[in-house]
Design a protein around this motif. Structure first.
Motif, mmCIF file in Angstrom:
data_model
loop_
_atom_site.group_PDB
_atom_site.id
_atom_site.type_symbol
_atom_site.label_atom_id
_atom_site.label_comp_id
_atom_site.label_asym_id
_atom_site.label_seq_id
_atom_site.Cartn_x
_atom_site.Cartn_y
_atom_site.Cartn_z
ATOM 1 N N GLY A 154 0.827 -1.199 0.000
ATOM 2 C CA GLY A 154 0.000 0.000 0.000
ATOM 3 C C GLY A 154 0.863 1.251 0.000
ATOM 4 N N GLU A 155 0.235 2.366 0.355
ATOM 5 C CA GLU A 155 0.939 3.654 0.279
ATOM 6 C C GLU A 155 1.696 3.959 1.576
ATOM 7 O OE1 GLU A 155 -0.966 7.119 -1.653
ATOM 8 O OE2 GLU A 155 -1.060 7.910 0.383
ATOM 9 N N GLY A 156 0.940 4.011 2.656
ATOM 10 C CA GLY A 156 1.549 4.344 3.939
ATOM 11 C C GLY A 156 0.498 4.250 5.014
ATOM 12 N N PRO A 157 0.921 4.195 6.279
ATOM 13 C CA PRO A 157 -0.036 4.046 7.366
ATOM 14 C C PRO A 157 -0.990 5.226 7.481
ATOM 15 C CG PRO A 157 2.252 3.822 8.144
ATOM 16 C CD PRO A 157 2.305 4.291 6.732
ATOM 17 N N GLY A 158 -2.217 4.926 7.887
ATOM 18 C CA GLY A 158 -3.179 5.965 8.245
ATOM 19 C C GLY A 158 -3.236 6.075 9.767
ATOM 20 N N GLU A 196 -3.465 2.722 11.694
ATOM 21 C CA GLU A 196 -2.226 1.954 11.534
ATOM 22 C C GLU A 196 -1.129 2.568 12.408
ATOM 23 O OE1 GLU A 196 -4.099 3.049 8.914
ATOM 24 O OE2 GLU A 196 -4.965 1.091 8.407
ATOM 25 N N PRO A 225 -0.393 -2.724 9.572
ATOM 26 C CA PRO A 225 -0.847 -2.179 8.293
ATOM 27 C C PRO A 225 -2.313 -2.529 8.004
ATOM 28 C CG PRO A 225 0.351 -4.211 7.906
ATOM 29 C CD PRO A 225 0.407 -3.947 9.402
ATOM 30 N N PHE A 226 -2.978 -1.642 7.313
ATOM 31 C CA PHE A 226 -4.333 -1.917 6.799
ATOM 32 C C PHE A 226 -5.270 -2.476 7.870
ATOM 33 C CE2 PHE A 226 -2.220 -1.449 2.693
ATOM 34 C CZ PHE A 226 -3.193 -0.784 1.971
ATOM 35 N N ASN A 249 3.904 -1.415 3.150
ATOM 36 C CA ASN A 249 3.624 -0.107 2.564
ATOM 37 C C ASN A 249 4.904 0.499 1.972
ATOM 38 O OD1 ASN A 249 0.790 0.695 3.024
ATOM 39 N ND2 ASN A 249 1.291 0.384 5.180
ATOM 40 N N HIS A 279 -6.608 1.055 -4.821
ATOM 41 C CA HIS A 279 -6.450 1.019 -3.367
ATOM 42 C C HIS A 279 -7.837 0.799 -2.763
ATOM 43 C CE1 HIS A 279 -5.596 2.282 0.719
ATOM 44 N NE2 HIS A 279 -4.306 2.299 0.429
HETATM 45 N N1 URA Z 1 -3.611 2.676 3.492
HETATM 46 C C1 URA Z 1 -2.397 2.230 3.118
HETATM 47 O O1 URA Z 1 -1.951 2.512 2.013
HETATM 48 N N2 URA Z 1 -1.711 1.491 3.966
HETATM 49 C C2 URA Z 1 -2.154 1.143 5.166
HETATM 50 O O2 URA Z 1 -1.448 0.444 5.893
HETATM 51 C C3 URA Z 1 -3.432 1.608 5.520
HETATM 52 C C4 URA Z 1 -4.149 2.371 4.685
#
Ligand code: URA
Length: 198
Positions: A48-52, A55, A61-62, A88, A162
Motif C-alpha cells: 500500500g501507500e503508507g499508514p493511516g 495503523e 498495516p491496513f 507499505n 487502493h
Molecule cells: N492505506 C495504506 O496505504 N496502507 C495502510 O497500511 C493503511 C491504509
C-alpha cells in the motif's frame, strides 16, 4: 568467509531498524512505525501507500476501514491476511494521510527492498497509485494499467485500486474484484507449477 545471516536473524533486525528509523521527517509525527505483517514465506505480497491513523496507533498495516475491505476481498478469494504479507511504501504516517513525497519514499524504499529480498514473493500487488508508481514505474496509471501483469526478474507485478478508492467510488469495485480473481488464478498457477516439479 563471513557467515551469512539467515532470514530468521535478519527479520527482527530489519523490524527493529524500521521502528527506530529517523531517515526522513515522517518519524517526527509518528506514534509508531508500521513495518508490515503477515506470512514472511508467502508467495504473495501486497504493498500500500503508507499508514493511516489507525495503523499509526496500532503499528499494524491496513487495519482501518480500507484494511477491513482488503480483508473481505482476500476472504472472497479464499485467503486470510495471515497467509499473505502486507507492507507499505512508507512505514510512517504522512500527516493528514497525504501521499508520501518522493524524498520520503526514497528514504523508505530500501526497507521494502529488504523485505522483498527476505520474502522472495512470486506475486507483488500494488494497491493504488503510489506503490504502482514506485514499484512498477513512474508512468504507471492505475485506471489504465490495473489488472495487467508485468514480469520483472521472475516476479509477477500487478496494480489495482487502493481499497480506500473503492470506499469512495463504488464503480471501482467490479474491476477490483476482477483483479482479485486474476490474483487468485495466478496463485493457483504457482501451486500447480510447484506440484508439477519433479
Ligand atoms: N492505506 C495504506 O496505504 N496502507 C495502510 O497500511 C493503511 C491504509
Amino acid at each position: 568467509m563471513a557467515a551469512e545471516k539467515s532470514p530468521r536473524v535478519l527479520w527482527p533486525l530489519l523490524l527493529e531498524e524500521i521502528r527506530a528509523c529517523q531517515k526522513c521527517g515522517l518519524c517526527q509525527g509518528r506514534t509508531q512505525a508500521v513495518p508490515g505483517e503477515g506470512n514472511v514465506l508467502s508467495p504473495l505480497l501486497f504493498v500500500g501507500e503508507g499508514p493511516g491513523a489507525r495503523e499509526d496507533a496500532t503499528g499494524r498495516p491496513f487495519v482501518g476501514a480500507a484494511g477491513q475491505l482488503l480483508d473481505r476481498m482476500l476472504g472472497a478469494i479464499g485467503l486470510v491476511r495471515e497467509q499473505v504479507y502486507i507492507a507499505n511504501i512508507v512505514k510512517c504516517r504522512p500527516p493528514g494521510n497525504r501521499a508520501p513525497t518522493p524524498d520520503e519514499a526514497a528514504a523508505c524504499l530500501p526497507y521494502l527492498r529488504a523485505q522483498v529480498a527476505l520474502i522472495r514473493p512470486q506475486i507483488i500487488v500494488c494497491l493504488g497509485a503510489t506503490p504502482a508508481r514506485y514499484i512498477m514505474g513512474e508512468d504507471t496509471r492505475v485506471t489504465r494499467d490495473r489488472g495487467k501483469w508485468l514480469e520483472r526478474k521472475g516476479v509477477r507485478l500487478m496494480c489495482t485500486f487502493h481499497p480506500a478508492a473503492l470506499l469512495r467510488d463504488e464503480s471501482k469495485k467490479r474491476p477490483a474484484w476482477e483483479d482479485f480473481q486474476a490474483i487468485r488464478d495466478a496463485l493457483h498457477t504457482l501451486k500447480l507449477n510447484t506440484e508439477e516439479e519433479p
